[in-house]
Design a protein around this motif. Structure first.
Motif, short mmCIF file in Angstrom:
data_model
loop_
_atom_site.label_atom_id
_atom_site.label_comp_id
_atom_site.label_asym_id
_atom_site.label_seq_id
_atom_site.Cartn_x
_atom_site.Cartn_y
_atom_site.Cartn_z
N ILE A 18 0.82 -1.21 0.00
CA ILE A 18 0.00 0.00 0.00
C ILE A 18 0.86 1.27 0.00
O ILE A 18 0.46 2.28 -0.57
N LYS A 19 2.05 1.20 0.58
CA LYS A 19 2.94 2.38 0.59
C LYS A 19 3.41 2.70 -0.82
O LYS A 19 3.42 3.87 -1.23
N ASP A 20 3.79 1.68 -1.58
CA ASP A 20 4.19 1.88 -2.98
C ASP A 20 3.02 2.39 -3.80
O ASP A 20 3.17 3.30 -4.62
N TYR A 21 1.85 1.82 -3.57
CA TYR A 21 0.67 2.22 -4.34
C TYR A 21 0.29 3.67 -4.03
O TYR A 21 -0.06 4.42 -4.93
N TYR A 58 -9.07 4.25 -0.94
CA TYR A 58 -10.29 3.51 -0.60
C TYR A 58 -11.05 3.13 -1.89
O TYR A 58 -11.44 1.97 -2.07
N TYR A 59 -11.23 4.11 -2.77
CA TYR A 59 -11.96 3.82 -4.01
C TYR A 59 -11.15 2.90 -4.93
O TYR A 59 -11.72 2.07 -5.65
N GLU A 60 -9.84 3.02 -4.92
CA GLU A 60 -9.01 2.11 -5.72
C GLU A 60 -9.23 0.67 -5.25
O GLU A 60 -9.40 -0.24 -6.07
N GLN A 61 -9.22 0.46 -3.94
CA GLN A 61 -9.43 -0.89 -3.39
C GLN A 61 -10.83 -1.41 -3.77
O GLN A 61 -10.97 -2.55 -4.22
N ALA A 62 -11.84 -0.57 -3.58
CA ALA A 62 -13.22 -1.00 -3.86
C ALA A 62 -13.40 -1.38 -5.32
O ALA A 62 -13.92 -2.47 -5.63
N TRP A 63 -12.98 -0.50 -6.23
CA TRP A 63 -13.21 -0.76 -7.65
C TRP A 63 -12.31 -1.87 -8.18
O TRP A 63 -12.67 -2.57 -9.13
N ARG A 108 -13.82 -10.21 -5.79
CA ARG A 108 -13.65 -9.93 -4.35
C ARG A 108 -12.37 -10.52 -3.79
O ARG A 108 -11.69 -9.93 -2.97
N GLU A 109 -12.01 -11.70 -4.26
CA GLU A 109 -10.81 -12.37 -3.74
C GLU A 109 -9.52 -11.70 -4.18
O GLU A 109 -8.45 -12.01 -3.68
N ASN A 110 -9.61 -10.78 -5.12
CA ASN A 110 -8.43 -10.10 -5.66
C ASN A 110 -8.33 -8.66 -5.17
O ASN A 110 -8.29 -7.73 -5.96
N GLN A 111 -8.29 -8.52 -3.85
CA GLN A 111 -8.15 -7.16 -3.33
C GLN A 111 -6.78 -6.60 -3.70
O GLN A 111 -5.84 -7.35 -3.93
N LEU A 112 -6.70 -5.29 -3.76
CA LEU A 112 -5.49 -4.60 -4.19
C LEU A 112 -4.40 -4.64 -3.12
O LEU A 112 -3.25 -4.94 -3.41
N PHE A 113 -4.76 -4.32 -1.88
CA PHE A 113 -3.80 -4.43 -0.78
C PHE A 113 -4.40 -5.32 0.30
O PHE A 113 -5.61 -5.51 0.35
N ARG A 148 -8.60 5.21 -14.34
CA ARG A 148 -10.02 5.60 -14.37
C ARG A 148 -10.49 6.08 -13.00
O ARG A 148 -11.22 7.07 -12.90
N VAL A 149 -10.07 5.40 -11.95
CA VAL A 149 -10.46 5.80 -10.60
C VAL A 149 -9.86 7.17 -10.26
O VAL A 149 -10.54 8.04 -9.71
N ILE A 150 -8.61 7.37 -10.61
CA ILE A 150 -7.97 8.67 -10.37
C ILE A 150 -8.72 9.78 -11.10
O ILE A 150 -8.98 10.83 -10.53
N MET A 151 -9.08 9.54 -12.34
CA MET A 151 -9.77 10.58 -13.10
C MET A 151 -11.20 10.80 -12.58
O MET A 151 -11.68 11.93 -12.56
N LEU A 152 -11.85 9.76 -12.14
CA LEU A 152 -13.22 9.88 -11.63
C LEU A 152 -13.27 10.61 -10.29
O LEU A 152 -14.08 11.50 -10.09
#
Length: 178
Positions: free
Chosen positions: A6-9, A34-39, A46-51, A117-121
């Motif tokens: 998560i620190k790198d991200y 938070y939105y990056e993780q959710a999307w 669901r099993e492929n969470q980001l962090f 896309r999340v960053i732009m949204l």
């Protein structure tokens, strides 16, 4: 898929936002993560969470405490804007640092595209807009139930609720554009 640090991200997101001319404060960075993780869970399952950590339901919305402690003292207040120097060492090229972080995290093309896309949204919104948005959504609000607006809480937001809530939104909106 694997989780990323998560620190790198957070560094990657901060650099990317600044390179796109978007503002980023410690508070805003939390909401974007938070939105990056959710999307990410919606897009890749669901099993492929980001962090491998869940955000907590703090007063001003979802917070990843590890990231809070890194960025909280870099600016006078949580709402003040971070600068490129908060993510990249003096003299280093932000684009090179961004590429190094991408290589280190091993994100796939589809994951990078979703991140963008999340960053732009969400990145064009103010931190106050993001606070109000997260406060109006079930994942944060269900973990604040019964608390006064300024009560401290370190209760984790459910990753299952995050996935289900945003997946329902995605499915509902996808049906509207067909």
């Amino acid at each position: 898929m694997r989780t990323v640090d998560i620190k790198d991200y957070a560094s990657y997101v901060g650099i990317t936002m600044l390179m796109k001319g978007l503002t980023v404060s410690p508070l805003k960075l939390q909401k974007i993560l938070y939105y990056e993780q959710a999307w990410h869970m919606v897009g890749f399952g669901r099993e492929n969470q980001l962090f491998d950590c869940a955000p907590q339901a703090w007063v001003n919305g979802p917070v990843y405490p590890e990231i809070y402690h890194i960025y909280k003292d870099m600016v006078p207040g949580m709402c003040d804007h971070l600068k490129m120097r908060n993510f990249v060492a003096d003299g280093d090229d932000p684009a090179v640092k961004e590429k190094l972080l991408l290589d280190k995290m091993g994100l796939e093309k589809e994951e990078i595209a979703l991140t963008e896309r999340v960053i732009m949204l969400y990145g064009s919104r103010t931190q106050n807009q993001l606070i109000l948005l997260t406060h109006s959504e079930k994942p944060w609000s269900e973990k604040r139930e019964g608390l006064m607006p300024y009560d401290y809480s370190c209760v984790e937001i459910s990753l299952d609720t995050m996935h289900d809530y945003y997946k329902q939104r995605y499915d509902r909106n996808r049906g509207k554009i067909r």
